[in-house]
Design a protein around this motif. Structure first.
Motif, PDB file in Angstrom:
ATOM      1  N   GLU A 163       0.830  -1.204   0.000  1.00 25.67           N
ATOM      2  CA  GLU A 163       0.000   0.000   0.000  1.00 25.67           C
ATOM      3  C   GLU A 163       0.870   1.263   0.000  1.00 25.67           C
ATOM      4  N   ALA A 217       1.429   4.248  -2.756  1.00 22.93           N
ATOM      5  CA  ALA A 217       1.327   5.662  -2.381  1.00 22.93           C
ATOM      6  C   ALA A 217       2.537   6.435  -2.900  1.00 22.93           C
ATOM      7  N   THR A 274       2.333   9.618  -5.866  1.00 26.80           N
ATOM      8  CA  THR A 274       2.646  10.997  -5.483  1.00 26.80           C
ATOM      9  C   THR A 274       3.952  11.506  -6.085  1.00 26.80           C
ATOM     10  N   THR A 310       4.515   6.572   7.920  1.00 30.36           N
ATOM     11  CA  THR A 310       3.186   5.961   8.040  1.00 30.36           C
ATOM     12  C   THR A 310       3.277   4.568   8.649  1.00 30.36           C
ATOM     13  N   LEU A 351      -3.227  11.900  -0.740  1.00 26.80           N
ATOM     14  CA  LEU A 351      -3.892  10.657  -0.390  1.00 26.80           C
ATOM     15  C   LEU A 351      -4.545  10.736   0.982  1.00 26.80           C
ATOM     16  N   PRO A 352      -5.510   9.881   1.253  1.00 30.76           N
ATOM     17  CA  PRO A 352      -6.088   9.812   2.600  1.00 30.76           C
ATOM     18  C   PRO A 352      -4.993   9.593   3.632  1.00 30.76           C
ATOM     19  N   GLY A 353      -5.110  10.311   4.742  1.00 35.36           N
ATOM     20  CA  GLY A 353      -4.062  10.229   5.748  1.00 35.36           C
ATOM     21  C   GLY A 353      -3.040  11.338   5.614  1.00 35.36           C
ATOM     22  N   GLY A 354      -3.134  12.122   4.521  1.00 29.51           N
ATOM     23  CA  GLY A 354      -2.282  13.301   4.389  1.00 29.51           C
ATOM     24  C   GLY A 354      -1.022  13.122   3.573  1.00 29.51           C
TER      25      GLY A 354
END
Length: 426
Positions: A63, A67, A71, A118, A231-234
């Motif tokens: 995942e 990400a 980005t 993360t 993305l979700p979570g910043g």
């Protein structure tokens, strides 16, 4: 076996190692001197080459790897050498991109740090300034921090940068030298309007300016090609105000190099606007488009850094203390190898420590295997980076003319071009 690893420093290499060990089930703790994750952000792009990308792909979860891919910037990879008057010398065309670890990537340092942090909330401990270590009676390592706290671990990994306190205690003979070269960097903002102000090559690919006398300049785009992905979570978001830390805007990173003696003695303490003016005075006879690019750069994004480089260390006996990244092989930035070599270190050390933990084998032998390989490729990168830095900044005018003539000749003769720059250059 139960193995506890302590990493000093939450930079790119240290966090990549922590991600890999954490995924492998190895108990790992990262001790970082900054009080929070946003205390000391670095706002420029990083070039991640295939070796760095492979390390990220193997150490990150699927995942987080996706990400990372989502980005990255969209800038091209063709590499053009040009004169200071923007006359082409040679064009090295990149192989077709394949959007995975075999590719090259442009990523914001801030975004990469967000990705690497993360899932490590219970692993990374901020506000822990390392002071010293000592060995305990059972062979473990006791860590001492500035706030009076302590911790113990089976393995200590120095990932605390070129000023590493761990290295200073563990390998006091491992020196750093001042290269006599200073680099200035800035971010030229990219928009439909600003793209009309400079040649397309400066924002479509990588450009190395080879002037007639002792300076250098490198330009690299970090272009999202539209709206950036947050993305979700910043991941991908901007965490601090100011142009330097703007994580969602496209730009061209330019980096100007010159001998340190060309700058005032107090240059490192000058504000960005004055540093920008110093560069403009040095290159006043360059092409107007290059001058425009620097003039239009927000001074808040301009920084100056004297370049230091490691002296390749003599082999040392392996113990349960080791080092990675700038803590052992600080290098000049002119080949873009620093972060990638740190990531390569993290991948290799993760493999060795994870295998030792899983198989109950000798940890010191695993570290020795890592250090033998790391010392070979790491110090080779140090030597190559320093040689390149000096070639582009301190080379005599006569040698520069010869180099520019060689590049022009290689552009005209495909066989010479391929022999000098590789199969992908033809």
């Amino acid at each position: 076996m139960t193995l506890e690893v302590a990493i000093i420093g939450a930079g790119v290499g240290g966090l990549c190692l922590a991600q890999g060990l954490h995924r492998a089930g190895v108990r790992v703790t990262v001790h970082e001197r900054d009080r929070t994750a946003t205390n000391r952000l670095q706002g420029y792009r990083l070039h991640i080459n295939p070796l760095g990308a492979q390390a990220l792909r193997e150490c990150l979860s699927p995942e987080l790897w996706q990400a990372f891919l989502a980005t990255t910037g969209r800038g091209g990879l063709d590499f053009v050498f040009m004169t200071e008057q923007l006359k082409p010398l040679i064009k090295l065309e990149a192989d077709q991109r394949d959007a995975n670890w075999r590719d090259h990537h442009s990523v914001s340092r801030i975004t990469l740090r967000q990705i690497l942090l993360t899932g490590l909330d219970e692993v990374v401990r901020f506000g822990r300034t390392f002071e010293r270590y000592e060995r305990t009676a059972d062979g473990r390592i006791a860590l001492h921090f500035a706030d009076g706290s302590t911790a113990t671990a089976d393995v200590l990994v120095a990932a605390d940068g070129s000023g590493s306190r761990v290295r200073q205690q563990y390998l006091p003979g491992a020196e750093r030298i001042d290269t006599g070269i200073t680099r200035v960097a800035g971010k030229f903002p990219l928009s439909d309007e600003t793209k009309r102000q400079i040649p397309a090559q400066l924002y479509e690919g990588l450009t190395n300016i080879v002037p007639a006398r002792g300076y250098s300049m490198f330009c690299a785009p970090h272009d999202f090609g539209g709206d950036p992905v947050v993305l979700p979570g910043g991941i991908g978001a901007t965490e601090r105000d100011g142009a330097m830390h703007d994580n969602t805007s496209s730009y061209v990173l330019w980096a100007f190099g010159a001998e340190t003696r060309q700058f005032p003695a107090d240059a490192a303490s000058l504000p960005g606007a004055q540093v920008r003016e110093l560069v403009l005075r040095m290159i006043g006879d360059w092409h107007p488009d290059l001058l425009r690019m620097i003039t239009m750069t927000d001074p808040g994004t301009v920084s100056l850094l004297p370049i230091r480089s490691a002296v390749p260390a003599q082999p040392w006996p392996a113990t349960n203390i080791t080092l990675l990244g700038d803590a052992i092989h600080t290098m000049a930035p002119h080949l873009g190898l620093g972060a990638n070599t740190a990531l390569r270190d993290a991948r290799l050390l993760c493999q060795e420590l994870s295998a030792a933990a899983a198989g109950g084998t000798d940890v010191v032998a695993a570290i020795g295997a890592y250090e033998r390989q790391m010392s070979e490729y790491g110090f080779a990168a140090v030597r190559d980076s320093l040689r390149t830095a000096r070639r582009f900044v301190t080379r005599s005018p006569l040698a520069r003319r010869g180099f520019r003539a060689f590049l022009r000749t290689a552009q005209r003769i495909p066989a010479l071009k391929e022999r000098a720059f590789g199969a992908g250059a033809a």
